[in-house]
Design a protein around this motif. Structure first.
Motif, PDB file in Angstrom:
ATOM      1  N   GLU A  28       0.820  -1.207   0.000  1.00 22.40           N
ATOM      2  CA  GLU A  28       0.000   0.000   0.000  1.00 22.40           C
ATOM      3  C   GLU A  28       0.859   1.265   0.000  1.00 22.40           C
ATOM      4  O   GLU A  28       0.489   2.272  -0.602  1.00 22.40           O
ATOM      5  CB  GLU A  28      -1.012   0.005   1.145  1.00 22.40           C
ATOM      6  N   GLU A  29       2.021   1.201   0.650  1.00 25.54           N
ATOM      7  CA  GLU A  29       2.935   2.355   0.632  1.00 25.54           C
ATOM      8  C   GLU A  29       3.508   2.560  -0.769  1.00 25.54           C
ATOM      9  O   GLU A  29       3.629   3.703  -1.235  1.00 25.54           O
ATOM     10  CB  GLU A  29       4.065   2.148   1.635  1.00 25.54           C
ATOM     11  N   GLN A  32       0.845   4.235  -2.795  1.00 28.05           N
ATOM     12  CA  GLN A  32       0.682   5.634  -2.379  1.00 28.05           C
ATOM     13  C   GLN A  32       1.839   6.496  -2.875  1.00 28.05           C
ATOM     14  O   GLN A  32       1.625   7.604  -3.370  1.00 28.05           O
ATOM     15  CB  GLN A  32       0.565   5.720  -0.856  1.00 28.05           C
ATOM     16  N   THR A  84       1.206  -5.022  -5.613  1.00 20.65           N
ATOM     17  CA  THR A  84       0.733  -3.682  -5.970  1.00 20.65           C
ATOM     18  C   THR A  84      -0.105  -3.697  -7.244  1.00 20.65           C
ATOM     19  O   THR A  84      -0.426  -2.647  -7.785  1.00 20.65           O
ATOM     20  CB  THR A  84       1.900  -2.688  -6.137  1.00 20.65           C
ATOM     21  N   ASP A  87      -5.908  -3.402  -5.475  1.00 22.93           N
ATOM     22  CA  ASP A  87      -6.162  -2.572  -4.301  1.00 22.93           C
ATOM     23  C   ASP A  87      -5.673  -3.298  -3.053  1.00 22.93           C
ATOM     24  O   ASP A  87      -5.762  -4.527  -2.955  1.00 22.93           O
ATOM     25  CB  ASP A  87      -7.657  -2.285  -4.155  1.00 22.93           C
ATOM     26  N   ASP A  90      -7.598   0.092   2.036  1.00 23.52           N
ATOM     27  CA  ASP A  90      -8.243   1.315   1.561  1.00 23.52           C
ATOM     28  C   ASP A  90      -7.458   1.989   0.440  1.00 23.52           C
ATOM     29  O   ASP A  90      -7.874   3.029  -0.065  1.00 23.52           O
ATOM     30  CB  ASP A  90      -8.401   2.311   2.716  1.00 23.52           C
ATOM     31  N   THR A  91      -6.322   1.433   0.062  1.00 23.96           N
ATOM     32  CA  THR A  91      -5.475   2.027  -0.974  1.00 23.96           C
ATOM     33  C   THR A  91      -5.818   1.419  -2.327  1.00 23.96           C
ATOM     34  O   THR A  91      -5.614   0.231  -2.552  1.00 23.96           O
ATOM     35  CB  THR A  91      -3.981   1.799  -0.654  1.00 23.96           C
ATOM     36  N   THR A  93      -5.523   1.183  -6.494  1.00 23.88           N
ATOM     37  CA  THR A  93      -4.565   1.369  -7.573  1.00 23.88           C
ATOM     38  C   THR A  93      -5.329   1.479  -8.887  1.00 23.88           C
ATOM     39  O   THR A  93      -6.426   0.939  -9.018  1.00 23.88           O
ATOM     40  CB  THR A  93      -3.543   0.222  -7.646  1.00 23.88           C
TER      41      THR A  93
END
Length: 154
Positions: A28-29, A32, A84, A87, A90-91, A93
């Motif tokens: 998720e990082e 982001q 990655t 998704d 909550d992140t 893509t």
């Protein structure tokens, strides 16, 4: 021919580094951070576009082009690590899973993008508005080429 090989090699190298560099970041990082990089480049593209459409300020254009080239050359390929492609929590893509199955093509597209960003940066430093217009259009084409194949609709 040499340019194509170099572009492909850069893309493949970025992907190879991704497994090492991304190991320190959660999926998720990575999503982001890459979205932040693309947003920052988009903002700078908007500044260049505004200058080309209105009163041209060479210093603003050069600063924006420099920022775009810096992000393009930062090794963002490392932010496309395992996990990655979808998704995460909550992140969300916007990348299509097909990107991860076509790394040779992605490497070429990434190399084209970096080359176009570098060219825009060099041209913007000269202050030649016409040359900036052309290089800006060329950079936009490299963005569009990747988006059409590997970016899901919002």
């Amino acid at each position: 021919m040499k340019r194509t090989l170099a572009s492909t090699a850069v893309g493949i190298l970025a992907v190879a580094i991704a497994s090492t560099a991304s190991a320190a970041l959660k999926p998720e990082e990575q999503i982001q951070y890459r979205q932040a990089g693309y947003s920052f480049m988009s903002w700078n593209m908007g500044k260049i576009k505004a200058n080309l459409e209105r009163d041209y300020n060479q210093a603003q254009v050069a600063a924006a082009a420099n920022a775009i080239a810096a992000i393009a050359n930062s090794g963002m390929g490392a932010l496309y690590g395992p996990g990655t492609d979808k998704d995460v929590g909550d992140t969300e893509t916007h990348v299509k899973p097909e990107l991860f199955q076509n790394m040779e093509e992605v490497g070429k597209l990434a190399g084209d993008f970096v080359a176009a960003a570098d060219k825009l940066n060099a041209v913007a430093a000269t202050g030649d508005q016409s040359a900036v217009q052309t290089a800006f259009g060329d950079l936009g084409k490299t963005c569009k080429a990747c988006h059409q194949k590997f970016r899901a609709d919002d």
